[in-house]
Write a protein that holds these residues in place. Sequence first.
Motif, PDB file in Angstrom:
ATOM      1  N   PRO A 279      13.077  -7.233   5.791  1.00 57.96           N
ATOM      2  CA  PRO A 279      14.433  -7.241   5.217  1.00 57.96           C
ATOM      3  C   PRO A 279      14.392  -7.434   3.709  1.00 57.96           C
ATOM      4  CG  PRO A 279      14.306  -8.637   7.182  1.00 57.96           C
ATOM      5  CD  PRO A 279      12.907  -8.242   6.852  1.00 57.96           C
ATOM      6  N   ASN A 280      15.412  -6.947   3.026  1.00 59.06           N
ATOM      7  CA  ASN A 280      15.467  -7.019   1.566  1.00 59.06           C
ATOM      8  C   ASN A 280      15.552  -8.457   1.058  1.00 59.06           C
ATOM      9  OD1 ASN A 280      15.380  -4.211   1.416  1.00 59.06           O
ATOM     10  ND2 ASN A 280      17.622  -4.037   1.485  1.00 59.06           N
ATOM     11  N   ASP A 281      16.171  -9.339   1.843  1.00 58.51           N
ATOM     12  CA  ASP A 281      16.310 -10.725   1.407  1.00 58.51           C
ATOM     13  C   ASP A 281      15.162 -11.605   1.874  1.00 58.51           C
ATOM     14  OD1 ASP A 281      16.914 -10.488   4.062  1.00 58.51           O
ATOM     15  OD2 ASP A 281      18.661 -11.826   4.016  1.00 58.51           O
ATOM     16  N   HIS A 282      14.127 -11.005   2.442  1.00 59.09           N
ATOM     17  CA  HIS A 282      12.978 -11.774   2.941  1.00 59.09           C
ATOM     18  C   HIS A 282      12.094 -12.171   1.762  1.00 59.09           C
ATOM     19  CE1 HIS A 282       9.423 -12.897   5.267  1.00 59.09           C
ATOM     20  NE2 HIS A 282      10.203 -12.899   6.342  1.00 59.09           N
ATOM     21  N   PRO A 283      11.534 -13.392   1.771  1.00 54.88           N
ATOM     22  CA  PRO A 283      10.651 -13.811   0.663  1.00 54.88           C
ATOM     23  C   PRO A 283       9.416 -12.928   0.499  1.00 54.88           C
ATOM     24  CG  PRO A 283      11.338 -15.699   1.987  1.00 54.88           C
ATOM     25  CD  PRO A 283      11.795 -14.486   2.723  1.00 54.88           C
ATOM     26  N   ASP A 284       9.009 -12.245   1.548  1.00 54.97           N
ATOM     27  CA  ASP A 284       7.821 -11.393   1.474  1.00 54.97           C
ATOM     28  C   ASP A 284       8.069 -10.092   0.713  1.00 54.97           C
ATOM     29  OD1 ASP A 284       5.675 -12.679   2.442  1.00 54.97           O
ATOM     30  OD2 ASP A 284       5.551 -11.641   4.350  1.00 54.97           O
ATOM     31  N   GLN A 285       9.334  -9.746   0.495  1.00 53.69           N
ATOM     32  CA  GLN A 285       9.657  -8.464  -0.116  1.00 53.69           C
ATOM     33  C   GLN A 285       8.971  -8.290  -1.473  1.00 53.69           C
ATOM     34  OE1 GLN A 285      11.664  -6.168   1.360  1.00 53.69           O
ATOM     35  NE2 GLN A 285      11.750  -4.677  -0.307  1.00 53.69           N
ATOM     36  N   GLN A 286       9.121  -9.255  -2.333  1.00 56.12           N
ATOM     37  CA  GLN A 286       8.566  -9.164  -3.684  1.00 56.12           C
ATOM     38  C   GLN A 286       7.045  -9.203  -3.651  1.00 56.12           C
ATOM     39  OE1 GLN A 286      10.130 -12.092  -6.342  1.00 56.12           O
ATOM     40  NE2 GLN A 286       8.863 -11.447  -8.095  1.00 56.12           N
ATOM     41  N   HIS A 287       6.493 -10.074  -2.821  1.00 59.86           N
ATOM     42  CA  HIS A 287       5.030 -10.190  -2.734  1.00 59.86           C
ATOM     43  C   HIS A 287       4.404  -8.905  -2.200  1.00 59.86           C
ATOM     44  CE1 HIS A 287       4.781 -14.340  -3.938  1.00 59.86           C
ATOM     45  NE2 HIS A 287       5.618 -14.735  -2.977  1.00 59.86           N
ATOM     46  N   LEU A 288       5.043  -8.278  -1.227  1.00 65.71           N
ATOM     47  CA  LEU A 288       4.491  -7.045  -0.669  1.00 65.71           C
ATOM     48  C   LEU A 288       4.512  -5.915  -1.694  1.00 65.71           C
ATOM     49  CD1 LEU A 288       5.994  -7.117   2.950  1.00 65.71           C
ATOM     50  CD2 LEU A 288       3.599  -7.402   2.307  1.00 65.71           C
ATOM     51  N   GLU A 289       5.580  -5.825  -2.463  1.00 65.02           N
ATOM     52  CA  GLU A 289       5.634  -4.803  -3.516  1.00 65.02           C
ATOM     53  C   GLU A 289       4.532  -5.032  -4.546  1.00 65.02           C
ATOM     54  OE1 GLU A 289       9.550  -5.057  -5.051  1.00 65.02           O
ATOM     55  OE2 GLU A 289      10.493  -3.982  -3.366  1.00 65.02           O
ATOM     56  N   GLU A 290       4.297  -6.289  -4.894  1.00 70.88           N
ATOM     57  CA  GLU A 290       3.219  -6.609  -5.831  1.00 70.88           C
ATOM     58  C   GLU A 290       1.856  -6.281  -5.223  1.00 70.88           C
ATOM     59  OE1 GLU A 290       1.481 -10.474  -8.330  1.00 70.88           O
ATOM     60  OE2 GLU A 290       3.271 -10.664  -7.061  1.00 70.88           O
ATOM     61  N   ALA A 291       1.685  -6.563  -3.938  1.00 63.90           N
ATOM     62  CA  ALA A 291       0.415  -6.276  -3.266  1.00 63.90           C
ATOM     63  C   ALA A 291       0.140  -4.771  -3.221  1.00 63.90           C
ATOM     64  CB  ALA A 291       0.427  -6.855  -1.857  1.00 63.90           C
ATOM     65  N   ILE A 292       1.181  -3.974  -2.994  1.00 66.12           N
ATOM     66  CA  ILE A 292       1.008  -2.512  -2.960  1.00 66.12           C
ATOM     67  C   ILE A 292       0.564  -1.999  -4.321  1.00 66.12           C
ATOM     68  CG2 ILE A 292       2.242  -0.327  -2.704  1.00 66.12           C
ATOM     69  CD1 ILE A 292       3.917  -1.644  -0.517  1.00 66.12           C
TER      70      ILE A 292
END
Length: 525
Positions: A279-292
């Motif tokens: 989900p867009n409001d999930h804390p993992d959203q930003q970290h996953l984009e950085e990981a990609i």
Amino acid sequence: MVAKDYPFYLSVKRANCALEVQTVVTSPAKETEEPSNKRVKPLSRVTSLASLIPPVRATPLKRFSQTLQRSISFRSESRPDLFSARPWSRNMPPANTKRRDSKLWSETFDVCVNHMLTSKEIKRQEAIFELSQGEEDLIEDLKLAKKAYHDPMLKLSIMTEQELNQIFGTLDSLIPLHEDLLRRLQEVRKPDGSTEHVGHILVGWLPCLNSYDSYCSNQVAAKALLDHKKQDHRVQDFLQRCLESPFSRKLDLWNFLDIPRSRLVKYPLLLREILRHTPNDHPDQQHLEEAINIIQGIVAEINIKTGESECQYYKERLIYLEEGQRDSLIDNSRAVCCHGELKNNRGVKLHVFLFEEVLVITRAITHNEQLCYQLYRQPIPVRELVLEDLQDGEVRLGGSIRGAFSNNERIKNFFRVSFKNGSQSQSHSLQANDSFNKQQWLNCIRQAKEKVACAGKAGMLNLEAHFLLSPNGSRVPRGETSLEQMDHSDCESDCSMDTSEISIDCERMEQTNPCENEKQLETNV
């Protein structure tokens, strides 16, 4: 003879004839059995060698056709067919191949938990579980390659330690690397099997993949050495026995050595799949984009270095018949756009390399027990190369007799490359293996020509941008100061002039009409 006994006479006669036929047929068989037994005898040693392989528990490997996105290579060197029947394995029953069953998160953990989650969250958990399960499978396969191939061949002196180090590279160092990620993923997994956050783990772990640089860069040399060692019957027999064993899952040694590279290019796909179901409001959203972004940068960097390593490997194996064949375009090349085996219209097998700015036509030879490439003709600059796509049947094969009796397959998939510069000229009609291979060659050559043309235009623009027009009309480097420009102008003329006054007058001239501009210019002069 009595009539009623006639059928009995026929049956006895047929039986005797059948017995004679059977005797005639079986007698040569006894003669042919003796050589087959002689061929089987040496196999007892190979069987005993394979029995020394330590048992390793193996589970399936998901094969992915992903490759590092680097230049296309057409490798059609003759390689032995590992799956072809061997004389000594004719009577062997087929081995029971172990296969790795695909596992799903919803099937592995408590089903009751799944009913409390949305379908999107279930898909997210499946993607995270696939990442974790893939690490477990990768670790198992890397350990298998070491225990079932490296250690036995070293112990039995089938290969030297130096050769094995060249083939296996830094594979040992990759095992603890992936064990670390698997441990981190298992630590954040809840008792019910679900995982809440993985982004921060990936951001902290992915930079470790830079160690893949040396492993991937070594693969070209490792593959060449492995293909060369397969000519040794001891190495070939050992690898064949391993291939027929259940633990290999019908995968040869190179399939196992290529697993880390295929895993590396799959990470961006796995992370995008997790992000897609987050989900867009999930804390993992930003970290996953950085990981990609991190993994894409790592793959791109390794891709470049691997291409440079491959290019250097082939440049070192070029053999020049004369010094005039050497070309600075080859020495300055940092990547191989494509290379592979082609035939000319006389049926001669050629190995063609398309570097960044030059096309090199060679013949594969063996030099000092190494596969090398002897230049067949003078290198052709890509900038001056002329490419022609030839229609099927347009090329005549060399020799009237060969051309008269050739079938249609031999006059298909041709294209022509030519070059003319003053007294030097070349023309080569080259045949690819199939239409797809031909199209790949055409695309690569066209792309190389476009890239060289664009680089030439960019170079001219940079050259023009580097110079400024001086007050006396000469071109002066942009780096010179106004004082240097004035000194340069003074040296070429007998008089000096105030450039500030001319600039003021030019501004005034722009505001007036052209006729007044001419008069004003004469007055200023």
